[in-house]
Structure formats: C-alpha cells, structure tokens
Design an enzyme around this catalytic site. Structure first.
Site, PDB file in Angstrom:
ATOM      1  CD  GLU A   1      61.274  38.320  41.521  1.00 58.48           C
ATOM      2  OE1 GLU A   1      61.140  39.369  42.181  1.00 58.48           O
ATOM      3  OE2 GLU A   1      62.068  37.416  41.839  1.00 58.48           O
TER       4      GLU A   1
ATOM      5  CG  LEU B   1      48.243  34.434  25.833  1.00 51.46           C
ATOM      6  CD1 LEU B   1      49.496  34.885  26.593  1.00 51.46           C
ATOM      7  CD2 LEU B   1      47.267  35.611  25.758  1.00 51.46           C
TER       8      LEU B   1
ATOM      9  CB  THR C   1      35.989  29.701  46.263  1.00 50.58           C
ATOM     10  OG1 THR C   1      37.238  30.053  46.873  1.00 50.58           O
ATOM     11  CG2 THR C   1      36.262  28.620  45.239  1.00 50.58           C
TER      12      THR C   1
ATOM     13  NE  ARG D   1      31.340  46.534  44.241  1.00 59.35           N
ATOM     14  CZ  ARG D   1      32.638  46.574  44.584  1.00 59.35           C
ATOM     15  NH1 ARG D   1      33.143  47.667  45.110  1.00 59.35           N
ATOM     16  NH2 ARG D   1      33.398  45.522  44.422  1.00 59.35           N
TER      17      ARG D   1
ATOM     18  CG  HIS E   1      32.888  44.301  38.119  1.00 59.13           C
ATOM     19  ND1 HIS E   1      34.110  44.109  38.719  1.00 59.13           N
ATOM     20  CD2 HIS E   1      31.977  44.257  39.131  1.00 59.13           C
ATOM     21  CE1 HIS E   1      33.941  43.950  40.031  1.00 59.13           C
ATOM     22  NE2 HIS E   1      32.654  44.045  40.298  1.00 59.13           N
TER      23      HIS E   1
ATOM     24  CG  ASP F   1      41.831  44.464  44.134  1.00 58.53           C
ATOM     25  OD1 ASP F   1      40.603  44.642  44.042  1.00 58.53           O
ATOM     26  OD2 ASP F   1      42.427  44.387  45.220  1.00 58.53           O
ATOM     27  N   GLY F   2      40.446  46.527  41.919  1.00 64.96           N
ATOM     28  CA  GLY F   2      40.190  47.966  41.901  1.00 64.96           C
ATOM     29  C   GLY F   2      39.061  48.405  40.990  1.00 64.96           C
ATOM     30  CG  ASN F   3      37.310  45.836  38.012  1.00 67.29           C
ATOM     31  OD1 ASN F   3      38.319  46.331  37.540  1.00 67.29           O
ATOM     32  ND2 ASN F   3      36.884  44.619  37.702  1.00 67.29           N
ATOM     33  N   GLY F   4      35.843  48.208  41.531  1.00 69.16           N
ATOM     34  CA  GLY F   4      34.818  48.888  42.331  1.00 69.16           C
ATOM     35  C   GLY F   4      35.240  50.306  42.687  1.00 69.16           C
TER      36      GLY F   4
ATOM     37  NE  ARG G   1      45.008  42.339  45.577  1.00 71.10           N
ATOM     38  CZ  ARG G   1      44.306  41.538  46.345  1.00 71.10           C
ATOM     39  NH1 ARG G   1      44.854  40.462  46.852  1.00 71.10           N
ATOM     40  NH2 ARG G   1      43.030  41.799  46.637  1.00 71.10           N
TER      41      ARG G   1
HETATM   42  C1  FPP Z   1      38.119  43.096  41.436  1.00 70.47           C
HETATM   43  O1  FPP Z   1      37.615  44.388  41.577  1.00 70.47           O
HETATM   44  C2  FPP Z   1      37.712  42.392  40.249  1.00 70.47           C
HETATM   45  C3  FPP Z   1      36.927  41.256  40.215  1.00 70.47           C
HETATM   46  C4  FPP Z   1      36.109  40.697  41.298  1.00 70.47           C
HETATM   47  C5  FPP Z   1      36.949  40.431  39.033  1.00 70.47           C
HETATM   48  C6  FPP Z   1      36.132  40.909  37.912  1.00 70.47           C
HETATM   49  C7  FPP Z   1      37.007  41.097  36.766  1.00 70.47           C
HETATM   50  C8  FPP Z   1      36.579  41.521  35.593  1.00 70.47           C
HETATM   51  C9  FPP Z   1      35.171  41.862  35.352  1.00 70.47           C
HETATM   52  C10 FPP Z   1      37.550  41.637  34.486  1.00 70.47           C
HETATM   53  C11 FPP Z   1      37.147  40.806  33.317  1.00 70.47           C
HETATM   54  C12 FPP Z   1      37.263  39.345  33.486  1.00 70.47           C
HETATM   55  C13 FPP Z   1      36.748  38.441  32.604  1.00 70.47           C
HETATM   56  C14 FPP Z   1      37.064  36.995  32.688  1.00 70.47           C
HETATM   57  C15 FPP Z   1      35.848  38.863  31.521  1.00 70.47           C
HETATM   58  P1  FPP Z   1      36.912  44.721  42.970  1.00 70.47           P
HETATM   59  O2  FPP Z   1      35.448  44.630  42.755  1.00 70.47           O
HETATM   60  O3  FPP Z   1      37.421  43.829  44.056  1.00 70.47           O
HETATM   61  O4  FPP Z   1      37.385  46.183  43.192  1.00 70.47           O
HETATM   62  P2  FPP Z   1      37.433  46.973  44.600  1.00 70.47           P
HETATM   63  O5  FPP Z   1      38.465  46.271  45.446  1.00 70.47           O
HETATM   64  O6  FPP Z   1      37.852  48.322  44.184  1.00 70.47           O
HETATM   65  O7  FPP Z   1      36.066  46.923  45.195  1.00 70.47           O
END
Ligand code: FPP
Length: 240
Positions: free
Chosen positions: A204, A132, A67, A34, A38, A21-24, A185
């Site tokens: 855990e 793995l 989903t 955003r 990702h 979580d947290g890419n955005g 998370r």
């Molecule tokens: C959450 O960040 C992340 C996702 C919705 C998943 C996307 C994950 C990736 C691109 C990592 C790589 C994965 C693969 C399989 C190549 P968010 O958009 O919810 O962040 P925010 O809460 O800060 O908006």
C-alpha cells in the site's frame, strides 16, 4: 482514540518502507543550505525509528542514497557522505539499546571505506537484536538489485524450471525480509524512483505532502491509521 495513541495492533504494518523526500525543499523554504535539510532529515529519522519500535513495526526500510544520487552536485554528495559517516558512528549505540538490527541493502562496494567499515561493524554489533530490522538502502537501485539476483541465479547454474518468484526473492538484497506492507513517500512526489521494484508488488502506498524533516511521530501514526483502513486484495476479490 486520542490523536497521539498508537493504532490497534491488528492494523500495524509488519514492514514499512520510506522514501524520505523533501529535505532540500525543507531547507530552501527556510533559506538554509540543502545539507541543513539532510541534517534535519537525519534528526527526524531518529524519531521515526523510535516510533516504529514503540508501535511494534518489525521491519523499517529507508531509502538513504540511490545509485542515481551520485550524480548530484559533488559538494552535496560529499556532504551527505559526511553525514552518513557521522550518523552511523553516533547513533549505533542508541539503535542497539532500542533492540534494532542494522542491515544494509545495495552495493556495499560503492561506499567509501570508512563508511563501509562502520556499516559492517554496526551490522555485526546489532546482529542478534530482534525488535526492529532497520534496512538502510544505500547505493541502492531496484533494477541493479534484480540484475544482481539474475546473475547469481545464472552463476549457480540453476535449471530454468526451478526459477520462480520465490527463488528470485531469495536472491535479492532483501532476502529473508518480508515484502513491505506500506511504503510512504513524503513531500507530495508520487514516484517509485527505482525503490524496491520487486518487493513493492502488493504494498500500500501513502504520499503525504509533508517534507521529510517534518514527518514526525504523529504523521507516521496517521499513515499507519490510514493503512489500517485499506482493504488489501492481492489481486483477488474478497468475499463479503
Ligand atoms: C531526499 O531529499 C533525501 C535524500 C537524498 C536522502 C538523505 C536522507 C537523509 C539524510 C536522512 C538520514 C538517513 C540516514 C541513513 C542517516 P531531497 O534532497 O531529494 O529533497 P528535495 O527533493 O526537496 O530536493
């Protein structure tokens, strides 16, 4: 122990699951779109897979697309699909070289055909690897998974007295994979968000504040270290 040394063997979780979580927010903090977050999250995933192989984690499960994520703005959904398409193509050889087996959990039928083919091909090519198991939760929902398991059990005409927790586990998308020992998370959010609802029963949890793109090897080792200090009781009282 130096900060970068991997933790001792006995404290290594066999199975780590991650809500990335947290890419955005990582992107917004840098004034970037955003999707740049990702992309950075994807780069980070490579570091984390490498670190898991290095320290001897046997199963890594990542929540890539739920989903519920289909309801994000369409340009973000399409952008993410493009990233997944690219990544499965580009990273497969490296995954294979590292001895990782690719696995998918979720509903394959919801994926666009090009992506579905790449995932199936990746699973086929890496099927004999054993360092793995990388399970990618894509078009995944924990409740759907349980519903699908119940449907399969009913469809098989299973007598009621044979229905037990073990049987349910065997009908989940994760059949054959041990339950996660540690679920991480990132980004400070503390929710399960429909991820591994059944399998998380005795996991855990660790909730680092770091956004996923910055959650690198050091942070993973620190989380494993923290996990190693937890006392897992599985609902029992441990003898002293
Ligand atoms: C959450 O960040 C992340 C996702 C919705 C998943 C996307 C994950 C990736 C691109 C990592 C790589 C994965 C693969 C399989 C190549 P968010 O958009 O919810 O962040 P925010 O809460 O800060 O908006």
């Amino acid at each position: 122990m130096a900060k970068t040394d991997p933790p001792a063997d006995h404290s290594i979780p066999r199975h780590i699951a991650i809500i990335m979580d947290g890419n955005g927010r990582w992107a917004r903090a840098r004034g970037l779109p955003r999707l740049a977050g990702h992309r950075a999250g994807t780069e980070n995933l490579r570091r984390i897979i490498e670190a898991c192989v290095e320290v001897g984690v046997k199963y890594l499960t990542i929540y890539a697309f739920s989903t519920e994520n289909w309801s994000r703005p369409q340009d973000e959904v399409q952008g993410l699909m493009g990233i997944f398409d690219e990544v499965f193509e580009r990273e497969l050889a490296e995954l294979h070289r590292q001895g990782a087996r690719l696995n998918h959990i979720g509903r394959l039928e919801g994926m666009r055909p090009s992506l579905r083919e790449k995932v199936l091909k990746g699973m086929q090519i890496t099927k004999d690897n054993d360092r793995l198991v990388l399970s990618v939760a894509f078009n995944y929902g924990g409740r759907d998974e349980i519903v699908d398991a119940i449907k399969a059990i009913i469809a098989a005409g299973t007598p009621t007295e044979q229905v037990n927790a073990e049987l349910v586990s065997q009908h989940l998308y994760t059949a054959g994979i041990p339950d996660p020992d540690l679920i991480i998370r990132t980004s400070g959010e503390q929710r399960i968000s429909n991820f591994l609802l059944w399998q998380a029963a005795y996991a855990e949890w660790i909730f680092p504040e770091t956004f996923w793109p910055d959650f690198g090897r050091e942070q993973l080792l620190a989380a494993i270290e923290q996990y190693g200090q937890r006392e897992r009781r599985y609902g029992k009282v441990l003898e002293s």
